[in-house]
Design a protein around this motif. Structure first.
Motif, PDB file in Angstrom:
ATOM      1  N   PRO A  27      34.086  46.077  37.562  1.00  0.00           N
ATOM      2  CA  PRO A  27      32.739  46.275  37.014  1.00  0.00           C
ATOM      3  C   PRO A  27      31.850  46.913  38.085  1.00  0.00           C
ATOM      4  O   PRO A  27      31.961  46.584  39.266  1.00  0.00           O
ATOM      5  N   LYS A  29      28.803  46.523  38.781  1.00  0.00           N
ATOM      6  CA  LYS A  29      27.809  45.648  39.396  1.00  0.00           C
ATOM      7  C   LYS A  29      28.422  44.459  40.138  1.00  0.00           C
ATOM      8  O   LYS A  29      27.716  43.524  40.490  1.00  0.00           O
ATOM      9  N   ILE A  30      29.716  44.493  40.417  1.00  0.00           N
ATOM     10  CA  ILE A  30      30.350  43.377  41.122  1.00  0.00           C
ATOM     11  C   ILE A  30      29.888  43.362  42.579  1.00  0.00           C
ATOM     12  O   ILE A  30      29.695  44.414  43.194  1.00  0.00           O
ATOM     13  N   GLU A  34      31.404  38.051  45.026  1.00  0.00           N
ATOM     14  CA  GLU A  34      32.276  37.797  43.880  1.00  0.00           C
ATOM     15  C   GLU A  34      33.710  38.238  44.175  1.00  0.00           C
ATOM     16  O   GLU A  34      34.666  37.582  43.765  1.00  0.00           O
ATOM     17  N   ASN A  81      41.201  39.659  34.090  1.00  0.00           N
ATOM     18  CA  ASN A  81      40.001  40.062  33.369  1.00  0.00           C
ATOM     19  C   ASN A  81      38.752  39.647  34.145  1.00  0.00           C
ATOM     20  O   ASN A  81      38.529  38.467  34.388  1.00  0.00           O
ATOM     21  N   VAL A  82      37.934  40.634  34.511  1.00  0.00           N
ATOM     22  CA  VAL A  82      36.656  40.388  35.180  1.00  0.00           C
ATOM     23  C   VAL A  82      35.582  41.117  34.381  1.00  0.00           C
ATOM     24  O   VAL A  82      35.605  42.346  34.290  1.00  0.00           O
ATOM     25  N   SER A  83      34.683  40.380  33.778  1.00  0.00           N
ATOM     26  CA  SER A  83      33.592  40.955  32.975  1.00  0.00           C
ATOM     27  C   SER A  83      34.124  41.930  31.926  1.00  0.00           C
ATOM     28  O   SER A  83      33.649  43.058  31.798  1.00  0.00           O
ATOM     29  N   ASN A  84      35.128  41.497  31.197  1.00  0.00           N
ATOM     30  CA  ASN A  84      35.755  42.291  30.133  1.00  0.00           C
ATOM     31  C   ASN A  84      36.383  43.585  30.632  1.00  0.00           C
ATOM     32  O   ASN A  84      36.474  44.563  29.903  1.00  0.00           O
ATOM     33  N   ARG A  85      36.797  43.602  31.881  1.00  0.00           N
ATOM     34  CA  ARG A  85      37.534  44.742  32.437  1.00  0.00           C
ATOM     35  C   ARG A  85      38.795  44.196  33.089  1.00  0.00           C
ATOM     36  O   ARG A  85      38.744  43.219  33.826  1.00  0.00           O
ATOM     37  N   TYR A  86      39.905  44.837  32.835  1.00  0.00           N
ATOM     38  CA  TYR A  86      41.175  44.388  33.396  1.00  0.00           C
ATOM     39  C   TYR A  86      41.436  45.116  34.709  1.00  0.00           C
ATOM     40  O   TYR A  86      41.467  46.345  34.748  1.00  0.00           O
TER      41      TYR A  86
END
Length: 138
Positions: A27, A29-30, A34, A81-86
């Motif tokens: 993402p 904005k990570i 995080e 999966n991190v914020s709806n991204r694989y």
């Protein structure tokens, strides 16, 4: 997980395995914190670099202290999966990165030479400049 890593220390690793992981599809904005939270679960992390330019956004490099920790992280976090991204987790391969840089460097050098000598990419225009242009008959 650390116990399993210690048991596999004698195992032979494939040549592409190294301590540096290249992560794609992050993402935008990570934060680094995080990233440490996600990747720190698999072992001691030496450094994390998150891309911040237009070309590198959504990517990061994670450097582990131990190669076996990096291997475990790569195996477990690829597809995570991190914020709806694989996540796409790969081992960093310096040879591929250098080849890409060499290609870009060669391309810019070629463009400079073309500009210096007034050479373009259109053959018909070049012939016309040299007076070798023959009009097409219809």
């Amino acid at each position: 997980m650390a116990m399993a890593n210690r048991q596999n220390r004698g195992a032979k690793l494939p040549p592409e395995v190294n301590r540096i992981l290249y992560i794609k599809n992050l993402p935008y904005k990570i934060t680094t914190e995080e990233m440490y939270e996600i990747f720190g679960k698999f072992g001691a992390v030496r450094q994390i670099r998150v891309g911040n330019t237009a070309e590198t956004r959504g990517t990061a490099f994670v450097v582990y202290e131990d190669i076996f920790d990096a291997k475990t992280a790569c195996e477990h976090l690829s597809g995570y999966n991190v914020s709806n991204r694989y996540l796409v987790v790969l081992y960093y391969q310096a040879t591929k990165a250098w080849k890409r840089m060499d290609t870009e460097k060669a391309r810019t050098k070629l463009e400079d030479i073309k500009e210096r000598y007034g050479i373009g990419g259109d053959i018909d225009k070049e012939k016309e400049k040299l007076g070798l242009f023959t009009p097409r008959r219809i």
